[in-house]
Write a protein that holds these residues in place. Sequence first.
Motif, PDB file in Angstrom:
ATOM      1  N   LEU A  23     -11.999  67.561 -15.155  1.00 33.11           N
ATOM      2  CA  LEU A  23     -12.497  67.585 -13.732  1.00 33.11           C
ATOM      3  C   LEU A  23     -13.974  67.867 -14.068  1.00 33.11           C
ATOM      4  O   LEU A  23     -14.472  69.064 -14.483  1.00 33.11           O
ATOM      5  CB  LEU A  23     -11.827  68.464 -12.948  1.00 33.11           C
ATOM      6  N   LEU A  24     -14.941  66.818 -13.621  1.00 40.23           N
ATOM      7  CA  LEU A  24     -16.271  67.306 -13.683  1.00 40.23           C
ATOM      8  C   LEU A  24     -17.044  67.453 -12.284  1.00 40.23           C
ATOM      9  O   LEU A  24     -17.003  66.264 -11.310  1.00 40.23           O
ATOM     10  CB  LEU A  24     -16.898  66.091 -14.506  1.00 40.23           C
ATOM     11  N   VAL A  25     -17.577  68.210 -11.621  1.00 42.19           N
ATOM     12  CA  VAL A  25     -18.322  68.300 -10.598  1.00 42.19           C
ATOM     13  C   VAL A  25     -19.828  68.310 -11.079  1.00 42.19           C
ATOM     14  O   VAL A  25     -20.339  69.309 -11.544  1.00 42.19           O
ATOM     15  CB  VAL A  25     -17.990  69.658  -9.935  1.00 42.19           C
ATOM     16  N   GLU A  26     -20.465  67.279 -10.691  1.00 43.08           N
ATOM     17  CA  GLU A  26     -21.843  66.974 -11.002  1.00 43.08           C
ATOM     18  C   GLU A  26     -22.934  66.326 -10.054  1.00 43.08           C
ATOM     19  O   GLU A  26     -22.016  65.389  -9.536  1.00 43.08           O
ATOM     20  CB  GLU A  26     -21.658  66.116 -12.411  1.00 43.08           C
ATOM     21  N   GLN A  27     -23.892  66.552  -9.833  1.00 43.87           N
ATOM     22  CA  GLN A  27     -24.595  65.994  -9.046  1.00 43.87           C
ATOM     23  C   GLN A  27     -25.545  64.696  -9.486  1.00 43.87           C
ATOM     24  O   GLN A  27     -25.872  63.498  -8.939  1.00 43.87           O
ATOM     25  CB  GLN A  27     -25.793  66.657  -8.447  1.00 43.87           C
ATOM     26  N   ASN A  28     -25.202  64.472 -10.969  1.00 43.03           N
ATOM     27  CA  ASN A  28     -25.912  63.161 -11.678  1.00 43.03           C
ATOM     28  C   ASN A  28     -24.791  62.219 -11.494  1.00 43.03           C
ATOM     29  O   ASN A  28     -23.952  61.851 -12.258  1.00 43.03           O
ATOM     30  CB  ASN A  28     -26.078  63.753 -12.979  1.00 43.03           C
ATOM     31  N   VAL A  29     -24.692  61.411 -10.222  1.00 45.48           N
ATOM     32  CA  VAL A  29     -23.836  60.400 -10.094  1.00 45.48           C
ATOM     33  C   VAL A  29     -23.486  59.173 -10.895  1.00 45.48           C
ATOM     34  O   VAL A  29     -22.681  58.736 -11.462  1.00 45.48           O
ATOM     35  CB  VAL A  29     -23.807  60.067  -8.775  1.00 45.48           C
ATOM     36  N   VAL A  30     -24.977  58.819 -11.808  1.00 45.85           N
ATOM     37  CA  VAL A  30     -25.180  57.662 -12.339  1.00 45.85           C
ATOM     38  C   VAL A  30     -24.257  58.143 -13.678  1.00 45.85           C
ATOM     39  O   VAL A  30     -23.353  57.411 -14.343  1.00 45.85           O
ATOM     40  CB  VAL A  30     -26.546  57.416 -12.661  1.00 45.85           C
ATOM     41  N   GLN A  31     -24.691  59.184 -14.502  1.00 45.41           N
ATOM     42  CA  GLN A  31     -24.168  59.439 -15.590  1.00 45.41           C
ATOM     43  C   GLN A  31     -22.608  59.886 -15.390  1.00 45.41           C
ATOM     44  O   GLN A  31     -21.945  59.393 -16.367  1.00 45.41           O
ATOM     45  CB  GLN A  31     -24.792  60.653 -16.308  1.00 45.41           C
ATOM     46  N   SER A  32     -22.207  60.271 -14.348  1.00 47.00           N
ATOM     47  CA  SER A  32     -20.854  60.714 -14.264  1.00 47.00           C
ATOM     48  C   SER A  32     -19.954  59.410 -14.028  1.00 47.00           C
ATOM     49  O   SER A  32     -19.042  59.570 -14.492  1.00 47.00           O
ATOM     50  CB  SER A  32     -20.796  61.947 -12.844  1.00 47.00           C
ATOM     51  N   LEU A  33     -20.516  58.628 -13.444  1.00 44.04           N
ATOM     52  CA  LEU A  33     -19.728  57.256 -13.211  1.00 44.04           C
ATOM     53  C   LEU A  33     -19.605  56.432 -14.565  1.00 44.04           C
ATOM     54  O   LEU A  33     -18.577  55.728 -14.608  1.00 44.04           O
ATOM     55  CB  LEU A  33     -20.181  56.509 -11.976  1.00 44.04           C
ATOM     56  N   ALA A  58     -20.762  50.283  -8.609  1.00 48.38           N
ATOM     57  CA  ALA A  58     -21.213  49.134  -8.121  1.00 48.38           C
ATOM     58  C   ALA A  58     -21.413  48.998  -6.491  1.00 48.38           C
ATOM     59  O   ALA A  58     -21.667  47.789  -5.936  1.00 48.38           O
ATOM     60  CB  ALA A  58     -20.594  47.811  -8.737  1.00 48.38           C
ATOM     61  N   SER A  59     -20.782  49.821  -5.587  1.00 47.62           N
ATOM     62  CA  SER A  59     -20.458  49.812  -4.514  1.00 47.62           C
ATOM     63  C   SER A  59     -21.823  50.043  -3.562  1.00 47.62           C
ATOM     64  O   SER A  59     -22.446  50.844  -3.726  1.00 47.62           O
ATOM     65  CB  SER A  59     -19.324  50.515  -4.044  1.00 47.62           C
ATOM     66  N   ASP A  60     -21.887  49.291  -2.356  1.00 45.39           N
ATOM     67  CA  ASP A  60     -23.086  49.607  -1.798  1.00 45.39           C
ATOM     68  C   ASP A  60     -22.878  50.855  -0.881  1.00 45.39           C
ATOM     69  O   ASP A  60     -23.718  51.638  -0.388  1.00 45.39           O
ATOM     70  CB  ASP A  60     -23.200  48.425  -0.606  1.00 45.39           C
ATOM     71  N   GLU A  61     -21.385  51.111  -0.746  1.00 43.52           N
ATOM     72  CA  GLU A  61     -21.022  52.346   0.187  1.00 43.52           C
ATOM     73  C   GLU A  61     -21.298  53.480  -0.439  1.00 43.52           C
ATOM     74  O   GLU A  61     -22.011  54.586   0.099  1.00 43.52           O
ATOM     75  CB  GLU A  61     -19.732  52.320   0.419  1.00 43.52           C
ATOM     76  N   LEU A  62     -21.416  53.617  -1.882  1.00 38.29           N
ATOM     77  CA  LEU A  62     -21.901  54.676  -2.739  1.00 38.29           C
ATOM     78  C   LEU A  62     -23.597  54.827  -2.429  1.00 38.29           C
ATOM     79  O   LEU A  62     -23.838  56.081  -2.385  1.00 38.29           O
ATOM     80  CB  LEU A  62     -21.702  54.417  -4.091  1.00 38.29           C
ATOM     81  N   ARG A  63     -24.079  53.850  -2.567  1.00 42.59           N
ATOM     82  CA  ARG A  63     -25.822  53.805  -2.440  1.00 42.59           C
ATOM     83  C   ARG A  63     -26.042  54.619  -0.941  1.00 42.59           C
ATOM     84  O   ARG A  63     -26.787  55.333  -0.694  1.00 42.59           O
ATOM     85  CB  ARG A  63     -26.455  52.486  -2.373  1.00 42.59           C
ATOM     86  N   ARG A  64     -25.279  54.175   0.123  1.00 47.77           N
ATOM     87  CA  ARG A  64     -25.357  54.678   1.460  1.00 47.77           C
ATOM     88  C   ARG A  64     -24.837  56.058   1.476  1.00 47.77           C
ATOM     89  O   ARG A  64     -25.760  56.945   1.836  1.00 47.77           O
ATOM     90  CB  ARG A  64     -24.743  53.906   2.429  1.00 47.77           C
ATOM     91  N   ALA A  65     -23.804  56.410   0.826  1.00 49.57           N
ATOM     92  CA  ALA A  65     -23.204  57.887   1.212  1.00 49.57           C
ATOM     93  C   ALA A  65     -24.113  58.791   0.090  1.00 49.57           C
ATOM     94  O   ALA A  65     -24.403  60.007   0.778  1.00 49.57           O
ATOM     95  CB  ALA A  65     -21.800  57.728   0.555  1.00 49.57           C
ATOM     96  N   TYR A  66     -24.716  58.480  -1.140  1.00 52.49           N
ATOM     97  CA  TYR A  66     -25.099  59.338  -1.949  1.00 52.49           C
ATOM     98  C   TYR A  66     -26.668  59.250  -1.943  1.00 52.49           C
ATOM     99  O   TYR A  66     -27.173  60.185  -2.091  1.00 52.49           O
ATOM    100  CB  TYR A  66     -24.748  58.980  -3.451  1.00 52.49           C
ATOM    101  N   LEU A  67     -27.285  58.016  -1.749  1.00 51.39           N
ATOM    102  CA  LEU A  67     -28.577  57.759  -1.705  1.00 51.39           C
ATOM    103  C   LEU A  67     -29.310  57.820  -0.403  1.00 51.39           C
ATOM    104  O   LEU A  67     -30.541  57.649  -0.095  1.00 51.39           O
ATOM    105  CB  LEU A  67     -28.959  56.719  -2.594  1.00 51.39           C
ATOM    106  N   GLY A  68     -28.405  57.483   0.788  1.00 52.38           N
ATOM    107  CA  GLY A  68     -28.997  57.447   2.038  1.00 52.38           C
ATOM    108  C   GLY A  68     -29.466  56.170   2.229  1.00 52.38           C
ATOM    109  O   GLY A  68     -30.576  55.869   3.081  1.00 52.38           O
ATOM    110  N   MET A  69     -29.179  54.930   1.471  1.00 58.02           N
ATOM    111  CA  MET A  69     -30.023  53.634   1.391  1.00 58.02           C
ATOM    112  C   MET A  69     -29.077  52.724   2.472  1.00 58.02           C
ATOM    113  O   MET A  69     -27.921  52.968   2.507  1.00 58.02           O
ATOM    114  CB  MET A  69     -29.983  53.181   0.219  1.00 58.02           C
TER     115      MET A  69
END
Length: 69
Positions: A23-33, A58-69
């Motif tokens: 179980l990894l709780v990490e803010q570095n989403v790219v490396q974590s995924l 690869a999801s656009d939803e992730l970019r919106r949720a995590y990066l606000g894009m």
Amino acid sequence: SPLLVEEMFALVRRINAEGLAVLLVEQNVVQSLEIASRAFILENGAFALQGDARELAASDELRRAYLGM
């Protein structure tokens, strides 16, 4: 420190390669995924997304949720 982060991710990869769940709780989403099989993305303390890590990466939803894009 970047070196410590790299060492931590290498250790998590090694533990997971031995067949143990991690179980990894990490803010570095790219490396974590990159090392996860499943992921749960929190936004403001609630689950925003969940599923296969590669699909989420690869999801656009992730970019919106995590990066606000």
